[in-house]
Scaffold this motif. Sequence first.
Motif, PDB file in Angstrom:
ATOM      1  N   ASP A  13       0.807  -1.217   0.000  1.00  0.00           N
ATOM      2  CA  ASP A  13       0.000   0.000   0.000  1.00  0.00           C
ATOM      3  C   ASP A  13       0.842   1.271   0.000  1.00  0.00           C
ATOM      4  O   ASP A  13       0.397   2.308  -0.468  1.00  0.00           O
ATOM      5  CB  ASP A  13      -0.916   0.014   1.231  1.00  0.00           C
ATOM      6  CG  ASP A  13      -1.786  -1.222   1.275  1.00  0.00           C
ATOM      7  OD1 ASP A  13      -2.561  -1.420   0.328  1.00  0.00           O
ATOM      8  OD2 ASP A  13      -1.687  -1.994   2.245  1.00  0.00           O
ATOM      9  N   GLU A  14       2.027   1.191   0.561  1.00  0.00           N
ATOM     10  CA  GLU A  14       2.888   2.365   0.665  1.00  0.00           C
ATOM     11  C   GLU A  14       4.293   1.944   0.251  1.00  0.00           C
ATOM     12  O   GLU A  14       4.790   0.914   0.701  1.00  0.00           O
ATOM     13  CB  GLU A  14       2.867   2.894   2.102  1.00  0.00           C
ATOM     14  CG  GLU A  14       3.417   4.262   2.215  1.00  0.00           C
ATOM     15  CD  GLU A  14       2.651   5.159   3.191  1.00  0.00           C
ATOM     16  OE1 GLU A  14       3.341   5.932   3.851  1.00  0.00           O
ATOM     17  OE2 GLU A  14       1.419   5.110   3.276  1.00  0.00           O
ATOM     18  N   VAL A  15       4.935   2.741  -0.621  1.00  0.00           N
ATOM     19  CA  VAL A  15       6.263   2.399  -1.144  1.00  0.00           C
ATOM     20  C   VAL A  15       7.123   3.655  -1.167  1.00  0.00           C
ATOM     21  O   VAL A  15       6.700   4.703  -1.643  1.00  0.00           O
ATOM     22  CB  VAL A  15       6.171   1.817  -2.577  1.00  0.00           C
ATOM     23  CG1 VAL A  15       7.560   1.516  -3.127  1.00  0.00           C
ATOM     24  CG2 VAL A  15       5.293   0.570  -2.600  1.00  0.00           C
ATOM     25  N   MET A  16       8.352   3.545  -0.645  1.00  0.00           N
ATOM     26  CA  MET A  16       9.316   4.639  -0.673  1.00  0.00           C
ATOM     27  C   MET A  16      10.582   4.144  -1.367  1.00  0.00           C
ATOM     28  O   MET A  16      11.038   3.028  -1.110  1.00  0.00           O
ATOM     29  CB  MET A  16       9.661   5.105   0.744  1.00  0.00           C
ATOM     30  CG  MET A  16      10.644   6.260   0.792  1.00  0.00           C
ATOM     31  SD  MET A  16      10.975   6.838   2.476  1.00  0.00           S
ATOM     32  CE  MET A  16       9.557   7.903   2.733  1.00  0.00           C
ATOM     33  N   THR A  17      11.149   4.987  -2.230  1.00  0.00           N
ATOM     34  CA  THR A  17      12.388   4.661  -2.933  1.00  0.00           C
ATOM     35  C   THR A  17      13.518   5.539  -2.400  1.00  0.00           C
ATOM     36  O   THR A  17      13.354   6.748  -2.257  1.00  0.00           O
ATOM     37  CB  THR A  17      12.240   4.888  -4.454  1.00  0.00           C
ATOM     38  OG1 THR A  17      11.174   4.064  -4.928  1.00  0.00           O
ATOM     39  CG2 THR A  17      13.520   4.540  -5.189  1.00  0.00           C
TER      40      THR A  17
END
Length: 176
Positions: A75-79
């Motif tokens: 649901d939540e993705v950080m790069t």
Amino acid sequence: MSTPNKDIDKVEIRVKWDPSGAGEPANDLDIIAATYGPDEPYGSPVYLVHFDSRSPDGTITLNRDSRTGQGYGFDEVMTLELDRLSDAYARVVVGVAIQQRDGHKTFGQIEHTAVQVREGYTNLAEDDFSAVATATAAVVAEFVRDASGSWSFHGAVRGFDGDPGSFASVMGSRSG
């Protein structure tokens, strides 16, 4: 959950969880990244990246933000593009915090939580927050730059109790 991986270039932190039941306040988990300078690697963060923000140079971005956990997969993705991050930063700590606006909620009260730390198709770490079930926030990854400029990954889930704001101020400290 620690690994000797070195020379990490670009990673994704991915979080998933189940939505709350009908009529209950939404389950809202947020990924937060904090950067630290070489002079104070355990002091106050130089800057934070979280919902509605990104790093000044665009090397840390929140690609996907969910306020409910509804959807398929993560649901939540950080790069984090560590290979492009300025030499002014020696450490990046990433955590997950549960929004507390509708009352006290812990990881143990949210079903099917999971976090993955990935480099390409390789999982560097996975966790389900069960070891920190009574916590409202947790550090899930730490990246440290050595003297040669290479980044190494340390993955140990450490739980905290507090709202996202108080968590962000202490998540990079030596004590949890």
